[in-house]
Design an enzyme around this catalytic site. Structure first.
Site, PDB file in Angstrom:
ATOM      1  N   GLY A  89       0.820  -1.215   0.000  1.00  0.00           N
ATOM      2  CA  GLY A  89       0.000   0.000   0.000  1.00  0.00           C
ATOM      3  C   GLY A  89       0.847   1.256   0.000  1.00  0.00           C
ATOM      4  CG  HIS A 144       3.412   0.885  -5.257  1.00  0.00           C
ATOM      5  ND1 HIS A 144       3.296   1.934  -4.375  1.00  0.00           N
ATOM      6  CD2 HIS A 144       4.186  -0.047  -4.635  1.00  0.00           C
ATOM      7  CE1 HIS A 144       3.960   1.650  -3.259  1.00  0.00           C
ATOM      8  NE2 HIS A 144       4.517   0.457  -3.396  1.00  0.00           N
ATOM      9  CB  SER A 155      10.614   4.830  -0.960  1.00  0.00           C
ATOM     10  OG  SER A 155      10.387   4.163   0.270  1.00  0.00           O
ATOM     11  CB  SER A 156       5.694   3.680   1.241  1.00  0.00           C
ATOM     12  OG  SER A 156       5.243   2.975   0.106  1.00  0.00           O
ATOM     13  NE  ARG A 157      10.222   1.490   5.732  1.00  0.00           N
ATOM     14  CZ  ARG A 157      10.137   0.225   5.291  1.00  0.00           C
ATOM     15  NH1 ARG A 157      10.590  -0.096   4.110  1.00  0.00           N
ATOM     16  NH2 ARG A 157       9.580  -0.715   6.051  1.00  0.00           N
ATOM     17  CD  GLN A 159       7.506  -7.436   4.072  1.00  0.00           C
ATOM     18  OE1 GLN A 159       6.787  -8.311   3.580  1.00  0.00           O
ATOM     19  NE2 GLN A 159       8.069  -6.497   3.333  1.00  0.00           N
ATOM     20  N   GLY A 216       9.454  -4.688  -8.175  1.00  0.00           N
ATOM     21  CA  GLY A 216      10.301  -3.576  -8.576  1.00  0.00           C
ATOM     22  C   GLY A 216      11.784  -3.834  -8.336  1.00  0.00           C
ATOM     23  CD  GLU A 217      15.381  -3.594 -12.702  1.00  0.00           C
ATOM     24  OE1 GLU A 217      15.870  -2.444 -12.790  1.00  0.00           O
ATOM     25  OE2 GLU A 217      15.443  -4.429 -13.618  1.00  0.00           O
TER      26      GLU A 217
HETATM   27  P1  AMP Z   1       6.190  -2.056  -1.283  1.00  0.00           P
HETATM   28  O1  AMP Z   1       4.790  -1.558  -1.236  1.00  0.00           O
HETATM   29  O2  AMP Z   1       7.201  -1.063  -0.830  1.00  0.00           O
HETATM   30  O3  AMP Z   1       6.357  -3.417  -0.663  1.00  0.00           O
HETATM   31  O4  AMP Z   1       6.519  -2.257  -2.815  1.00  0.00           O
HETATM   32  C1  AMP Z   1       5.685  -3.037  -3.634  1.00  0.00           C
HETATM   33  C2  AMP Z   1       6.378  -3.265  -4.951  1.00  0.00           C
HETATM   34  O5  AMP Z   1       6.619  -1.995  -5.570  1.00  0.00           O
HETATM   35  C3  AMP Z   1       7.731  -3.942  -4.788  1.00  0.00           C
HETATM   36  O6  AMP Z   1       7.887  -4.872  -5.852  1.00  0.00           O
HETATM   37  C4  AMP Z   1       8.694  -2.796  -4.901  1.00  0.00           C
HETATM   38  O7  AMP Z   1       9.966  -3.184  -5.381  1.00  0.00           O
HETATM   39  C5  AMP Z   1       7.985  -1.914  -5.916  1.00  0.00           C
HETATM   40  N1  AMP Z   1       8.446  -0.529  -5.835  1.00  0.00           N
HETATM   41  C6  AMP Z   1       8.564   0.239  -4.726  1.00  0.00           C
HETATM   42  N2  AMP Z   1       9.081   1.443  -5.034  1.00  0.00           N
HETATM   43  C7  AMP Z   1       9.308   1.439  -6.374  1.00  0.00           C
HETATM   44  C8  AMP Z   1       9.846   2.385  -7.301  1.00  0.00           C
HETATM   45  N3  AMP Z   1      10.259   3.592  -6.929  1.00  0.00           N
HETATM   46  N4  AMP Z   1       9.916   2.027  -8.610  1.00  0.00           N
HETATM   47  C9  AMP Z   1       9.513   0.794  -9.012  1.00  0.00           C
HETATM   48  N5  AMP Z   1       8.990  -0.145  -8.202  1.00  0.00           N
HETATM   49  C10 AMP Z   1       8.900   0.172  -6.896  1.00  0.00           C
END
Ligand code: AMP
Length: 285
Positions: free
Chosen positions: A35, A41, A189-191, A65, A151-152
């Protein structure tokens, strides 16, 4: 693109929707998330839509995690906004299980990927990748998509998931999606929401420093030299570096000396916020 987004909360409902698509011979791509949806995303959902007939996104803030002193409770949550953004990106179905649906009373199984989880984020976040591997295995088996996209941005995580799918013969293709960045280079990033205004100004240096190191490695400097200047630049700007390394892009084996092909990976704290990023060597244009 904006579609009607259906929201399901149980594995049974998720399976029924995906089975109906598969029965019609249509393909399904999954995009798991925690989320706090942003354009990173959304780009994965758009990529998923180009690769399959239907896109299932999931939102689950996975307690397994997060370490005991990490940000599980503070992690940003906002389902209505998230659902609107996922619909806008073209997701057809959103799976948002609660903790009891995912880990019912008596849950006792853990998925552990050895080797590749040992260093980098695995060194400072000891149970993190067991939590990721366990929840991703569950999500893939719950949804049974044809493809799943990660995501990479979380490069080590992507390789861990590719490893587990190969090792466990999970018949799902794992695809990586490119990192989406702010115009100043900071990876979305969400953070990033945790950063103060001042920290936000400093944050793009994380990408600038590893990009510079990538150019230096490509120009023939040793990994040690290139990484030492990057570390010095980050520390001078106020980052506390957790790790900064050049690794083999496929196995994540440590590299030293001059290297033609690598991935530079970094994690660093700005204040209380831990940011991660990575770039390829040679650098992308
Ligand atoms: P998360 O919600 O942070 O667990 O991320 C969910 C997915 O989104 C994961 O596969 C992440 O690697 C991807 N993701 C997060 N930030 C980015 C970004 N800036 N660019 C591409 N993919 C991302």
């Amino acid at each position: 693109m904006s579609t009607e987004l259906e929201i399901v909360r149980t594995v049974a409902d998720l399976r029924a929707r995906v089975a109906a698509w598969h029965a019609r011979g249509e393909t399904v791509a999954m995009v798991p998330t925690m989320g706090a949806i942003h354009e990173g995303h959304m780009s994965l959902v758009q990529q998923a839509n180009r690769l399959a007939g239907h896109v299932v996104a999931s939102i689950f803030v996975n307690p397994l995690q997060f370490g005991p002193n990490e940000d599980f409770a503070a992690y940003p949550r906002g389902k209505a906004r998230d659902a609107a953004l996922l619909a806008q990106a073209g997701a057809a179905l959103l799976f948002t299980p609660n903790a009891n649906e995912m880990y019912p009373e008596g849950f006792a199984t853990k998925v552990h990927v050895a080797g590749i989880t040992g260093g980098l984020c695995g060194a400072t976040r000891p149970d993190h990748f067991d939590g990721v591997a366990t929840v991703v295995t569950k999500l893939l088996l719950q949804c049974t998509p044809d493809i799943a996209i990660f995501g990479e941005k979380d490069y080590q995580q992507l390789l861990v998931i590719q490893r587990l799918v190969r090792d466990l013969n999970v018949p799902i293709e794992i695809v990586g999606g490119p990192i989406v960045r702010e115009p100043d280079g900071l990876a979305l990033s969400s953070r990033n929401a945790y950063l103060s205004a001042e920290e936000r100004e400093t944050a793009p240096l994380l990408h600038a420093a590893i990009q510079q190191a990538s150019h230096e490695l490509a120009a023939g400097l040793s990994a040690e030299q290139a990484l030492e200047s990057a570390r010095a630049a980050l520390e001078a700007a106020g980052f506390r570096v957790d790790y900064l390394e050049a690794r083999d892009p496929e196995t994540l084996a440590p590299l030293s000396g001059p290297v033609a092909s690598a991935r530079i990976l970094v994690a660093a704290f700005l204040g209380k916020t831990r940011l991660i990023d990575n770039v390829p060597v040679p650098p992308q244009a």
